[in-house]
Design a protein around this motif. Structure first.
Motif, PDB file in Angstrom:
ATOM      1  N   TRP A  36      40.651  37.617  55.321  1.00 21.58           N
ATOM      2  CA  TRP A  36      41.306  37.488  54.018  1.00 21.58           C
ATOM      3  C   TRP A  36      40.552  36.502  53.129  1.00 21.58           C
ATOM      4  CZ3 TRP A  36      44.278  40.857  52.004  1.00 21.58           C
ATOM      5  CH2 TRP A  36      45.178  41.599  52.772  1.00 21.58           C
ATOM      6  N   ALA A  37      40.087  35.398  53.721  1.00 24.04           N
ATOM      7  CA  ALA A  37      39.370  34.399  52.937  1.00 24.04           C
ATOM      8  C   ALA A  37      38.045  34.961  52.414  1.00 24.04           C
ATOM      9  CB  ALA A  37      39.121  33.150  53.781  1.00 24.04           C
ATOM     10  N   VAL A  38      37.311  35.665  53.255  1.00 22.20           N
ATOM     11  CA  VAL A  38      36.021  36.226  52.836  1.00 22.20           C
ATOM     12  C   VAL A  38      36.222  37.265  51.749  1.00 22.20           C
ATOM     13  CG1 VAL A  38      34.104  37.667  53.614  1.00 22.20           C
ATOM     14  CG2 VAL A  38      34.803  35.690  54.964  1.00 22.20           C
TER      15      VAL A  38
ATOM     16  N   LEU B 170      35.682  38.837  46.144  1.00 26.64           N
ATOM     17  CA  LEU B 170      36.290  39.341  44.915  1.00 26.64           C
ATOM     18  C   LEU B 170      36.197  38.318  43.792  1.00 26.64           C
ATOM     19  CD1 LEU B 170      39.518  41.118  46.227  1.00 26.64           C
ATOM     20  CD2 LEU B 170      37.499  42.200  45.225  1.00 26.64           C
ATOM     21  N   LEU B 171      36.447  37.073  44.111  1.00 23.56           N
ATOM     22  CA  LEU B 171      36.428  36.024  43.096  1.00 23.56           C
ATOM     23  C   LEU B 171      35.027  35.809  42.534  1.00 23.56           C
ATOM     24  CD1 LEU B 171      38.125  33.853  41.673  1.00 23.56           C
ATOM     25  CD2 LEU B 171      37.497  32.303  43.522  1.00 23.56           C
ATOM     26  N   VAL B 172      34.020  35.786  43.397  1.00 21.05           N
ATOM     27  CA  VAL B 172      32.663  35.470  42.953  1.00 21.05           C
ATOM     28  C   VAL B 172      31.980  36.674  42.312  1.00 21.05           C
ATOM     29  CG1 VAL B 172      30.376  34.791  43.770  1.00 21.05           C
ATOM     30  CG2 VAL B 172      32.396  33.613  44.632  1.00 21.05           C
ATOM     31  N   PHE B 173      32.086  37.846  42.937  1.00 22.74           N
ATOM     32  CA  PHE B 173      31.292  38.987  42.491  1.00 22.74           C
ATOM     33  C   PHE B 173      32.047  40.000  41.629  1.00 22.74           C
ATOM     34  CE2 PHE B 173      29.193  37.629  46.467  1.00 22.74           C
ATOM     35  CZ  PHE B 173      27.963  37.282  45.926  1.00 22.74           C
ATOM     36  N   PHE B 174      33.361  40.051  41.721  1.00 22.50           N
ATOM     37  CA  PHE B 174      34.110  41.107  41.049  1.00 22.50           C
ATOM     38  C   PHE B 174      35.183  40.581  40.102  1.00 22.50           C
ATOM     39  CE2 PHE B 174      32.536  43.045  44.962  1.00 22.50           C
ATOM     40  CZ  PHE B 174      31.932  44.179  44.449  1.00 22.50           C
ATOM     41  N   ARG B 175      35.087  39.341  39.696  1.00 17.75           N
ATOM     42  CA  ARG B 175      36.130  38.768  38.840  1.00 17.75           C
ATOM     43  C   ARG B 175      36.253  39.542  37.528  1.00 17.75           C
ATOM     44  NH1 ARG B 175      35.991  32.581  37.150  1.00 17.75           N
ATOM     45  NH2 ARG B 175      34.956  32.622  39.144  1.00 17.75           N
ATOM     46  N   ASP B 176      35.119  39.851  36.884  1.00 23.25           N
ATOM     47  CA  ASP B 176      35.166  40.587  35.612  1.00 23.25           C
ATOM     48  C   ASP B 176      35.727  41.994  35.804  1.00 23.25           C
ATOM     49  OD1 ASP B 176      34.078  38.406  34.330  1.00 23.25           O
ATOM     50  OD2 ASP B 176      32.016  39.116  34.578  1.00 23.25           O
ATOM     51  N   TRP B 177      35.326  42.667  36.881  1.00 27.32           N
ATOM     52  CA  TRP B 177      35.824  44.018  37.138  1.00 27.32           C
ATOM     53  C   TRP B 177      37.328  43.989  37.375  1.00 27.32           C
ATOM     54  CZ3 TRP B 177      38.400  46.573  40.975  1.00 27.32           C
ATOM     55  CH2 TRP B 177      38.397  47.964  40.904  1.00 27.32           C
ATOM     56  N   LEU B 178      37.791  42.997  38.120  1.00 26.48           N
ATOM     57  CA  LEU B 178      39.229  42.883  38.372  1.00 26.48           C
ATOM     58  C   LEU B 178      39.993  42.693  37.069  1.00 26.48           C
ATOM     59  CD1 LEU B 178      39.214  40.578  41.518  1.00 26.48           C
ATOM     60  CD2 LEU B 178      39.730  43.013  41.462  1.00 26.48           C
ATOM     61  N   THR B 179      39.448  41.893  36.164  1.00 30.54           N
ATOM     62  CA  THR B 179      40.109  41.656  34.883  1.00 30.54           C
ATOM     63  C   THR B 179      40.095  42.913  34.026  1.00 30.54           C
ATOM     64  OG1 THR B 179      39.429  39.349  34.979  1.00 30.54           O
ATOM     65  CG2 THR B 179      40.099  40.192  32.832  1.00 30.54           C
ATOM     66  N   GLU B 180      38.945  43.600  33.976  1.00 27.17           N
ATOM     67  CA  GLU B 180      38.842  44.825  33.169  1.00 27.17           C
ATOM     68  C   GLU B 180      39.829  45.899  33.619  1.00 27.17           C
ATOM     69  OE1 GLU B 180      34.888  46.346  33.287  1.00 27.17           O
ATOM     70  OE2 GLU B 180      34.027  44.491  32.497  1.00 27.17           O
ATOM     71  N   HIS B 181      40.016  46.025  34.907  1.00 23.92           N
ATOM     72  CA  HIS B 181      40.873  47.086  35.447  1.00 23.92           C
ATOM     73  C   HIS B 181      42.280  46.605  35.795  1.00 23.92           C
ATOM     74  CE1 HIS B 181      36.791  48.672  35.950  1.00 23.92           C
ATOM     75  NE2 HIS B 181      37.376  49.856  35.767  1.00 23.92           N
ATOM     76  N   ASP B 182      42.594  45.403  35.369  1.00 19.90           N
ATOM     77  CA  ASP B 182      43.922  44.818  35.577  1.00 19.90           C
ATOM     78  C   ASP B 182      44.308  44.774  37.059  1.00 19.90           C
ATOM     79  OD1 ASP B 182      46.138  43.533  34.556  1.00 19.90           O
ATOM     80  OD2 ASP B 182      47.331  45.369  34.483  1.00 19.90           O
ATOM     81  N   HIS B 183      43.363  44.303  37.888  1.00 21.73           N
ATOM     82  CA  HIS B 183      43.603  44.149  39.322  1.00 21.73           C
ATOM     83  C   HIS B 183      43.499  42.683  39.757  1.00 21.73           C
ATOM     84  CE1 HIS B 183      43.800  48.377  40.042  1.00 21.73           C
ATOM     85  NE2 HIS B 183      42.536  48.604  39.704  1.00 21.73           N
ATOM     86  N   ARG B 184      43.826  41.776  38.860  1.00 18.51           N
ATOM     87  CA  ARG B 184      43.735  40.353  39.206  1.00 18.51           C
ATOM     88  C   ARG B 184      44.676  39.994  40.348  1.00 18.51           C
ATOM     89  NH1 ARG B 184      43.821  40.437  33.655  1.00 18.51           N
ATOM     90  NH2 ARG B 184      46.037  40.076  33.765  1.00 18.51           N
ATOM     91  N   ASN B 185      45.735  40.791  40.520  1.00 17.02           N
ATOM     92  CA  ASN B 185      46.681  40.489  41.602  1.00 17.02           C
ATOM     93  C   ASN B 185      46.030  40.638  42.975  1.00 17.02           C
ATOM     94  OD1 ASN B 185      46.517  43.273  41.310  1.00 17.02           O
ATOM     95  ND2 ASN B 185      48.617  43.602  42.008  1.00 17.02           N
TER      96      ASN B 185
END
Length: 83
Positions: free
Chosen positions: A26-28, A33-48
């Motif tokens: 879970w930590a990895v 996700l935090l380091v490499f996919f933060r922008d993608w998560l925000t764009e697709h509304d998957h910050r949760n």
């Protein structure tokens, strides 16, 4: 009539490594996700997803406590059986 086969002993492995592996997974995933996919998560509304990773990691602590108790009881059972 066929001869009955002896039943094998049930598996009873130490459980703490499984709890630690789950917490590490879970930590990895959360850090990736935090380091490499933060922008993608925000764009697709998957910050949760980051919160889900954090929850999985934090729920690992009660699980780790339970597994530590299980392993202590396992050692006690095996010591009593070997006497």
């Amino acid at each position: 009539m066929p001869k009955e086969q002896p039943r094998p002993e049930p598996l009873d492995p130490p459980m703490v490594p499984f709890a630690l592996a789950g917490m590490a997974a879970w930590a990895v995933v959360g850090l990736v996700l935090l380091v490499f996919f933060r922008d993608w998560l925000t764009e697709h509304d998957h910050r949760n997803w980051l919160w889900i990773c954090l929850a999985g990691f934090l729920w690992g602590f009660p699980g780790l406590a339970v597994m530590m108790r299980h392993d202590a009881n396992r050692r006690r059972r095996r010591a009593a059986a070997s006497r």
